[in-house]
Each structure stands twice: as structure tokens, then as C-alpha cells.
Write a protein that holds these residues in place. Structure first.
Motif, PDB file in Angstrom:
ATOM      1  N   SER A 139      -8.027  13.857  -7.332  1.00 11.05           N
ATOM      2  CA  SER A 139      -8.169  13.140  -8.610  1.00 11.05           C
ATOM      3  C   SER A 139      -7.707  13.949  -9.818  1.00 11.05           C
ATOM      4  O   SER A 139      -7.211  13.377 -10.793  1.00 11.05           O
ATOM      5  N   LEU A 140      -7.847  15.274  -9.786  1.00  8.46           N
ATOM      6  CA  LEU A 140      -7.488  16.093 -10.943  1.00  8.46           C
ATOM      7  C   LEU A 140      -5.993  16.021 -11.241  1.00  8.46           C
ATOM      8  O   LEU A 140      -5.158  16.263 -10.366  1.00  8.46           O
ATOM      9  N   ILE A 141      -5.672  15.705 -12.506  1.00  5.87           N
ATOM     10  CA  ILE A 141      -4.265  15.688 -12.920  1.00  5.87           C
ATOM     11  C   ILE A 141      -3.992  16.688 -14.045  1.00  5.87           C
ATOM     12  O   ILE A 141      -2.847  17.017 -14.314  1.00  5.87           O
ATOM     13  N   ALA A 142      -5.057  17.192 -14.709  1.00  5.63           N
ATOM     14  CA  ALA A 142      -4.877  18.134 -15.816  1.00  5.63           C
ATOM     15  C   ALA A 142      -5.940  19.226 -15.757  1.00  5.63           C
ATOM     16  O   ALA A 142      -7.134  18.937 -15.685  1.00  5.63           O
ATOM     17  N   VAL A 143      -5.489  20.484 -15.783  1.00  2.00           N
ATOM     18  CA  VAL A 143      -6.396  21.639 -15.742  1.00  2.00           C
ATOM     19  C   VAL A 143      -5.969  22.623 -16.822  1.00  2.00           C
ATOM     20  O   VAL A 143      -4.783  22.926 -16.971  1.00  2.00           O
ATOM     21  N   LEU A 170     -13.881  16.365 -18.549  1.00  2.00           N
ATOM     22  CA  LEU A 170     -14.935  17.351 -18.787  1.00  2.00           C
ATOM     23  C   LEU A 170     -14.326  18.549 -19.493  1.00  2.00           C
ATOM     24  O   LEU A 170     -13.425  19.205 -18.964  1.00  2.00           O
ATOM     25  N   ASP A 171     -14.810  18.841 -20.701  1.00  2.00           N
ATOM     26  CA  ASP A 171     -14.272  19.946 -21.502  1.00  2.00           C
ATOM     27  C   ASP A 171     -15.345  21.010 -21.700  1.00  2.00           C
ATOM     28  O   ASP A 171     -16.354  20.773 -22.370  1.00  2.00           O
ATOM     29  N   LEU A 172     -15.130  22.177 -21.111  1.00 10.92           N
ATOM     30  CA  LEU A 172     -16.077  23.294 -21.193  1.00 10.92           C
ATOM     31  C   LEU A 172     -15.449  24.496 -21.899  1.00 10.92           C
ATOM     32  O   LEU A 172     -15.881  25.632 -21.727  1.00 10.92           O
ATOM     33  N   LEU A 183     -13.094  12.824 -11.621  1.00  7.66           N
ATOM     34  CA  LEU A 183     -12.613  13.695 -12.693  1.00  7.66           C
ATOM     35  C   LEU A 183     -11.096  13.852 -12.654  1.00  7.66           C
ATOM     36  O   LEU A 183     -10.524  14.182 -11.626  1.00  7.66           O
ATOM     37  N   LYS A 184     -10.462  13.602 -13.802  1.00  9.05           N
ATOM     38  CA  LYS A 184      -9.014  13.750 -13.918  1.00  9.05           C
ATOM     39  C   LYS A 184      -8.615  14.943 -14.790  1.00  9.05           C
ATOM     40  O   LYS A 184      -7.575  15.550 -14.575  1.00  9.05           O
ATOM     41  N   THR A 185      -9.452  15.276 -15.791  1.00  7.60           N
ATOM     42  CA  THR A 185      -9.137  16.378 -16.705  1.00  7.60           C
ATOM     43  C   THR A 185     -10.282  17.377 -16.732  1.00  7.60           C
ATOM     44  O   THR A 185     -11.433  17.006 -16.981  1.00  7.60           O
ATOM     45  N   LEU A 186      -9.965  18.638 -16.496  1.00 10.99           N
ATOM     46  CA  LEU A 186     -10.958  19.716 -16.524  1.00 10.99           C
ATOM     47  C   LEU A 186     -10.438  20.831 -17.409  1.00 10.99           C
ATOM     48  O   LEU A 186      -9.383  21.411 -17.146  1.00 10.99           O
TER      49      LEU A 186
END
Length: 357
Positions: free
Chosen positions: A291-295, A234-236, A259-262
């Protein structure tokens, strides 16, 4: 000229895979609607240097050559094979997996037209029963990637796209990119997310620079709460979610397991008291979410105070491999917090005579 060694387009006798037949249908559709054909469509469908023009349709609007709503409708009608209002389906084009229409001002009605084709990917019986033996299965489109960047799409277009991707509708689309539709706003995101809140097949959603403010966080959270959600990225980036929007999104992130990437870069998250409260909520989510691996929080001036709040959760996470923050904080906190993916080169922090508080 094509790239050296590029394969030539495959010659096929299947009308559903022949871009020349699609272009001919497009010309007929333009004539029926009463508009001039777009040179960008001609280039996309007839350029033989592009061996992938059957599978990928790429249309980039120019200053004096924007596809527009009617042009988009003509293209969709050509792909569906519905040239006029007679109901006759002629040579539907089903080879496309990747559809990209950029800077073409298709607006809401163009997005609605594309939504009709997304809905058509759900196999159902044709309304045409004139064929001997009764109704026929209609053609199935298998579009996997859809990019409608910078097309002035607003709430109505977003609502149509959301409905076409709701439960029981499209199941082939895995990536949806709506970047730089600055007319989308939070109302448009809410309309889109109502449909996506029942979608289990979309993997990537990009809404960069879409004018989303703090009101957009709630609808996004509701989408993230769907137990069967398949969304991975998800890219905001480039919106104005702020502290309130971030806190609202956290409600959805807390129970989300897909979700893995936010990416929340450049979202007006600062170092005021309200921002610190939201960052504490976000830090709590990071410590519990598995689950998140990239922020990505780049270009949010959270300062050393914000960095200190996030640091324990990031350092204590076993799965986070990429964590990006702005460098406007104490050097020690910044270098302890900042993580990069393996594919990226290290980013050197600019030297500062004063440490940020």
C-alpha cells in the motif's frame, strides 16, 4: 479587504449556520464562565471578507490573545448551544466542517472540551424529554478536519481525543492535526492511539514535533494493526523515534493495507549498528507492503550504508513513487534511491569533496 471576485457569505436564516448567532452565543458563554472574549474569535466569526466562516473556523492565537482552556470551552459550549448549566440547548451551530485552533494554549482541558463535541457527532437521543412527544434527536455536528497545532496538549487531552474517535463514537472526522504539541510525548501518543486503534474513518493523522521518543513506536504499531483502519497518511516528522521506534512501527506496517504515505523525516535515525538493524527490518517491510506509495526519511543521517540497505526494496517496489532520503551518502546510491512526486521540483544534491561511507 477580501480577494477580488470572492463570493460574499451566504445569508441564511438557519440559526445553525449563522456565525453571528454563534458569536453571540460565545459572548454569553464567556460572560457565564467569567472570562473576556477573545479578539481572535471575534475576527474568525464576524469577518465578512471570509465567505467560508460558517464552514471553517480558524483561530490563531497572538502573544497577548491566546484563547486558553476556558476560552476554548466557551467556544465549544457556544457551538453546542449549551450556554449555562441549565441543560437548555439554544441555537446549536452545526455548519462547521473545518475547525482550526492554533497557538492558543488550550491545553488538555480545551482538548477535552472539543472531544465532547466530537462525541456529539454520533447521533443519539437528547436527554431533554421536556418536549411534547418525548425525546428529540440532538443536533449532529459533521466536523471533518480538526487542527490543534501548538496548544500544549498532553496525555489527558490526547486520551480524550482518542476516546472520542474510538469505535461507536465520531465517524465524520477524516483529518486530525496535532503538530507542535511538544507536551504530547510518547505517553500522549499511546493514549491517543488506544482510541484510534478502533477507528475506521480517520484518513490523515499528523503528529509533527510532538516529543515522541522510541517508546512511541509500539502504540503506533498497534494502531496500524487494526484490520479496518482507514488511515492513509501518517506524519511523524520531527520526533525522536530512533532505531527502536522505527523497528516497532514496522510490526504494524507489515500487516497494514491502508497507509499510503509515511513521513519519518528528522527522527534521529542514523548509521550506527542498531540503526542498520532497524533499516533492514524497514527494508523487508517495504518489499512486502503493497500500500505504501510515499516515504519520507529526510534529515536522518543513514549514510551510504543505510541507503544500500533500502535500495533493493525501493527499486523492486512497483507502487512506491516518492522516496526521500538525506543526501549524506554516495551520489550513485542517493540518485538511485531518491524519488519525487510529480508535483515537486528536482532537488539538486550539494557537491561534496568526499563520498560518504
Amino acid at each position: 479587504m477580501g480577494k477580488p471576485g470572492a463570493k460574499k457569505a451566504l445569508v441564511t436564516h438557519d440559526p445553525g449556520c449563522d456565525p453571528k448567532i454563534l458569536y453571540n452565543n460565545y459572548l454569553q458563554s464567556c460572560k457565564y464562565i467569567g472570562i473576556d472574549p477573545s479578539p481572535s474569535v471575534k475576527w474568525a466569526l464576524t469577518n465578512e471578507d471570509n465567505p467560508n466562516r460558517c464552514v471553517q473556523i480558524l483561530i490563531i492565537g497572538e502573544e497577548n490573545d491566546a484563547l486558553g482552556p476556558d476560552g476554548c470551552r466557551a467556544l465549544v459550549n457556544a457551538m453546542i448551544g449549551k450556554i449555562d448549566d441549565s441543560g437548555t440547548i439554544k441555537n446549536p451551530f452545526t455548519a462547521t466542517r473545518d475547525l482550526r485552533i492554533m497557538r492558543s494554549r488550550i491545553k488538555d482541558s480545551g482538548a477535552v472540551a472539543i472531544s465532547t463535541m466530537l462525541v456529539a457527532t454520533a447521533r443519539r437521543k437528547s436527554v431533554n424529554t421536556a418536549h411534547k412527544g418525548g425525546s428529540l434527536d440532538q443536533p449532529v455536528w459533521k466536523i471533518e478536519y480538526l487542527e490543534l497545532m501548538d496548544n500544549d496538549i498532553g496525555r489527558d487531552g490526547a486520551m480524550a481525543l482518542g476516546r472520542s474517535l474510538s469505535v461507536g463514537m465520531n465517524t465524520t472526522l477524516s483529518s486530525l492535526v496535532l503538530d507542535f504539541n511538544r507536551t504530547l510525548l510518547s505517553d500522549g501518543v499511546a493514549a491517543l492511539c488506544r482510541g484510534l486503534a478502533t477507528n475506521s474513518t480517520l484518513k490523515k493523522l499528523s503528529l509533527k514535533h510532538c516529543g515522541i521518543d522510541e517508546k512511541g513506536g509500539g502504540p503506533i504499531a498497534k494502531m496500524l494493526l487494526f484490520k479496518r483502519l482507514g488511515l492513509i497518511s501518517l506524519d511523524l516528522t520531527g520526533n525522536c523515534l530512533g532505531a527502536v521506534g522505527l523497528a516497532d512501527i514496522c510490526v504494524g506496517l507489515l500487516d497494514n493495507s491502508s497507509l499510503k504515505t509515511l513521513r519519518l523525516a528528522e527522527n534521529s535515525i542514523g548509521h550506527a549498528e542498531e540503526d542498520m538493524k532497524s533499516l533492514k527490518i524497514f527494508a523487508d517491510v517495504l518489499s512486502k507492503n503493497k500500500s505504501l506509495i510515499a516515504v519520507d526519511l529526510l534529515h536522518n543521517r543513514i549514510g551510504s550504508a543505510g541507503g544500500s540497505i533500502l535500495l533493493p526494496s525501493v527499486q523492486g517496489s512497483a507502487q512506491i513513487t516518492e522516496f526521500k532520503v538525506d543526501s549524506n551518502m554516495d551520489d550513485e546510491i542517493y540518485y538511485s534511491l531518491y524519488k519525487m512526486s510529480i508535483s515537486e521540483k528536482p532537488v539538486k544534491k550539494k557537491k561534496s569533496s568526499k563520498k560518504q561511507r
